[in-house]
Motif scaffolding. Structure first.
Motif, short mmCIF file in Angstrom:
data_model
loop_
_atom_site.label_atom_id
_atom_site.label_comp_id
_atom_site.label_asym_id
_atom_site.label_seq_id
_atom_site.Cartn_x
_atom_site.Cartn_y
_atom_site.Cartn_z
N THR A 98 1.13 -0.84 0.47
CA THR A 98 0.18 -0.05 -0.07
C THR A 98 1.03 1.41 -0.23
O THR A 98 -0.06 2.45 -0.73
CB THR A 98 -0.94 0.14 1.07
N LEU A 99 2.21 0.90 0.74
CA LEU A 99 2.93 2.42 0.77
C LEU A 99 3.74 3.12 -0.21
O LEU A 99 3.68 3.54 -0.73
CB LEU A 99 4.07 2.45 1.53
N VAL A 100 4.12 1.55 -1.04
CA VAL A 100 4.32 1.58 -2.29
C VAL A 100 3.40 2.60 -3.78
O VAL A 100 3.87 3.26 -4.24
CB VAL A 100 4.71 0.66 -3.18
N ALA A 101 2.36 1.73 -3.71
CA ALA A 101 1.28 2.57 -4.33
C ALA A 101 0.75 4.07 -4.37
O ALA A 101 0.84 4.34 -4.82
CB ALA A 101 0.47 0.85 -4.20
N GLY A 102 0.79 4.05 -2.85
CA GLY A 102 0.26 4.88 -2.43
C GLY A 102 1.15 6.40 -2.01
O GLY A 102 0.60 7.67 -2.73
N TYR A 103 2.29 6.38 -2.36
CA TYR A 103 3.62 7.14 -2.03
C TYR A 103 4.85 7.26 -2.91
O TYR A 103 5.92 8.05 -2.97
CB TYR A 103 3.65 7.40 -0.36
N LEU A 104 4.84 5.95 -2.99
CA LEU A 104 6.01 5.82 -3.44
C LEU A 104 6.48 6.19 -5.00
O LEU A 104 7.67 6.34 -6.26
CB LEU A 104 7.44 3.93 -3.37
N ALA A 105 4.97 5.82 -5.32
CA ALA A 105 5.58 5.78 -7.31
C ALA A 105 5.56 7.11 -8.19
O ALA A 105 6.62 6.69 -9.20
CB ALA A 105 3.88 4.66 -7.76
N ALA A 106 5.44 8.09 -7.69
CA ALA A 106 5.58 9.02 -7.79
C ALA A 106 7.35 9.71 -7.57
O ALA A 106 8.00 10.33 -8.61
CB ALA A 106 5.16 10.81 -7.31
N LEU A 107 8.13 8.63 -6.39
CA LEU A 107 8.97 9.13 -5.70
C LEU A 107 10.18 8.52 -6.96
O LEU A 107 11.59 9.18 -7.84
CB LEU A 107 9.21 9.32 -4.69
N MET A 108 10.17 7.96 -7.05
CA MET A 108 10.91 5.74 -7.74
C MET A 108 11.05 6.07 -9.14
O MET A 108 12.07 5.54 -9.26
CB MET A 108 10.19 4.39 -7.66
N GLY A 109 10.43 6.40 -9.87
CA GLY A 109 10.19 6.47 -11.39
C GLY A 109 11.40 7.43 -11.91
O GLY A 109 12.61 7.12 -12.43
N SER A 110 11.55 8.94 -10.47
CA SER A 110 12.96 9.81 -11.37
C SER A 110 13.80 9.98 -11.00
O SER A 110 15.28 9.11 -10.91
CB SER A 110 13.01 10.95 -10.88
N PHE A 111 14.01 8.18 -8.82
CA PHE A 111 15.30 8.91 -8.21
C PHE A 111 16.00 6.59 -8.98
O PHE A 111 16.86 6.81 -9.07
CB PHE A 111 14.11 7.66 -7.32
N LEU A 112 15.05 6.13 -9.80
CA LEU A 112 16.01 4.70 -10.39
C LEU A 112 16.40 5.23 -11.52
O LEU A 112 17.35 4.74 -12.06
CB LEU A 112 14.66 3.58 -10.58
N LYS A 113 16.35 6.86 -12.17
CA LYS A 113 17.20 6.46 -13.38
C LYS A 113 18.43 7.59 -12.55
O LYS A 113 19.52 7.48 -13.50
CB LYS A 113 16.86 8.67 -13.52
N ASP A 114 18.77 7.96 -10.72
CA ASP A 114 20.11 8.34 -10.81
C ASP A 114 21.06 6.31 -10.03
O ASP A 114 22.25 7.04 -10.05
CB ASP A 114 19.36 9.10 -9.73
N ASP A 115 19.97 6.01 -10.00
CA ASP A 115 20.47 5.12 -9.13
C ASP A 115 19.46 3.83 -9.33
O ASP A 115 18.93 3.56 -8.68
CB ASP A 115 20.51 5.14 -7.84
N PRO A 116 19.68 3.07 -11.05
CA PRO A 116 19.17 2.03 -11.41
C PRO A 116 19.00 0.44 -10.75
O PRO A 116 18.63 -0.15 -10.72
CB PRO A 116 19.62 1.68 -12.51
N HIS A 117 20.12 0.55 -9.30
CA HIS A 117 20.60 -0.52 -8.87
C HIS A 117 19.79 -0.55 -7.64
O HIS A 117 19.97 -1.42 -6.46
CB HIS A 117 21.73 -0.85 -8.08
N ILE A 118 18.41 0.06 -7.04
CA ILE A 118 17.40 0.21 -5.99
C ILE A 118 16.51 -1.06 -6.51
O ILE A 118 16.03 -0.71 -7.90
CB ILE A 118 16.91 1.11 -5.81
N VAL A 119 16.44 -2.01 -5.36
CA VAL A 119 15.48 -3.03 -6.05
C VAL A 119 14.52 -2.90 -4.80
O VAL A 119 15.03 -3.10 -3.21
CB VAL A 119 15.90 -4.55 -5.90
N LEU A 120 12.84 -2.95 -5.47
CA LEU A 120 11.79 -2.36 -4.93
C LEU A 120 10.94 -4.07 -4.72
O LEU A 120 11.17 -5.27 -5.27
CB LEU A 120 10.61 -1.81 -4.93
N ASN A 121 10.97 -5.23 -3.23
CA ASN A 121 9.88 -5.88 -3.58
C ASN A 121 8.65 -5.90 -1.94
O ASN A 121 9.42 -4.71 -1.65
CB ASN A 121 10.38 -7.40 -2.76
N THR A 122 7.36 -6.56 -2.06
CA THR A 122 6.76 -5.93 -1.02
C THR A 122 6.47 -7.23 -0.33
O THR A 122 6.86 -8.50 -0.62
CB THR A 122 5.39 -5.62 -1.41
#
Length: 286
Positions: A98-122
């Motif tokens: 729920t936190l990924v969908a509600g709060y992180l989606a807008a952030l991680m798109g740009s963040f992963l461009k700078d650090d593509p080696h972040i891996v998310l799992n739920t």
């Protein structure tokens, strides 16, 4: 190989089946079976027996779990602390769905461009904490109450409010609600609050999204956190507040091993989420 077998046995003891243990460990059911067989061969003891569709631990296995279980995650975590986190090392962020969908989606798109080696799992919060304790995840993004004596650094971000979602207006607090799984230790406090309010859990779902969609379809009112309201863009007229909800806010945390924060990459990830999420929680739903 010995630690791998012990870890598999500990997960199997919690999950009860080879398939669920495999899902937790990201391996196949047959791989779980092979790991247990190798551990049995190494120890010279029978560890599991069939129990219908589930498995049952033998007395020898129960004794082993009792002896090594409490300290196993910390041992793995200490080994993890010895590993250098380099520029291209995977940094695993274990999150509540729920936190990924509600709060992180807008952030991680740009963040992963700078650090593509972040891996998310739920995962659910108890599993997130276990994975961070063991070093299987670098950072945890958790919803609900953390277990006692977790031994991690915990950054409280904010308290997420709940609402009652239904497809039609309610004149008073409902007598029963669709809830999330109240046997989950992170949600257990809700059972007492519902009892105090004289509200009966009608069905306990494994997904707030499922509960919200059932409520919008008219099945029954549902207890839903703000992140799900945002994710589903639930309209204001379907969200209602009652006095009993004042005690339902669930704490939102980042958790991590103290040693991990020494990595500039990990520190940057933690501080970025800590700055972004509380502000995102205040923004209106799309």
């Amino acid at each position: 190989m010995l630690l791998e077998g012990v870890e598999t046995l500990l997960v199997l003891a919690k999950e009860g089946t080879m398939s669920r243990a495999g899902s937790r460990l990201y391996i196949s059911q047959s791989a779980v079976s092979k790991r247990i067989a190798r551990l049995e061969q190494r120890l010279g003891k029978k560890l599991i027996v069939p129990d219908g569709r589930n498995i049952k631990l033998t007395p020898d296995a129960q004794a082993l779990v009792a002896q090594v279980g409490p300290g196993f995650n910390e041992l793995k975590g200490q080994i993890f602390d010895q590993q250098a986190i380099r520029d291209h090392s995977p940094v695993i962020l274990a999150c509540s769905e729920t936190l990924v969908a509600g709060y992180l989606a807008a952030l991680m798109g740009s963040f992963l461009k700078d650090d593509p080696h972040i891996v998310l799992n739920t995962h659910h919060t108890p599993v997130i904490v276990e994975r961070v304790q063991a070093g299987d995840a670098t950072v945890g993004f958790c919803a609900g109450h953390l277990p006692a004596h977790h031994g991690l650094q915990a950054r409280h971000l904010f308290d997420e409010p709940f609402t009652v979602v239904f497809n039609q207006p309610l004149d008073e607090a409902p007598e029963c609600l669709l809830t999330n799984d109240l046997s989950n230790p992170a949600n257990a406090y809700q059972a007492g609050l519902l009892q105090q309010a004289g509200i009966r859990p009608l069905m306990e779902m494994d997904s707030y999204t499922a509960a919200a969609k059932l409520a919008l379809g008219g099945a029954a009112p549902a207890l839903v956190p703000l992140s799900v309201v945002k994710t589903l863009a639930i309209k204001e007229q379907h969200c209602q507040h009652f006095a009993f909800l004042d005690g339902f806010a669930r704490p939102i945390y980042l958790c991590y091993r103290q040693h991990s924060y020494r990595s500039e990459r990990v520190k940057h990830l933690i501080e970025t989420i800590a700055d972004f999420v509380p502000t995102a929680a205040l923004l209106p739903s799309a």
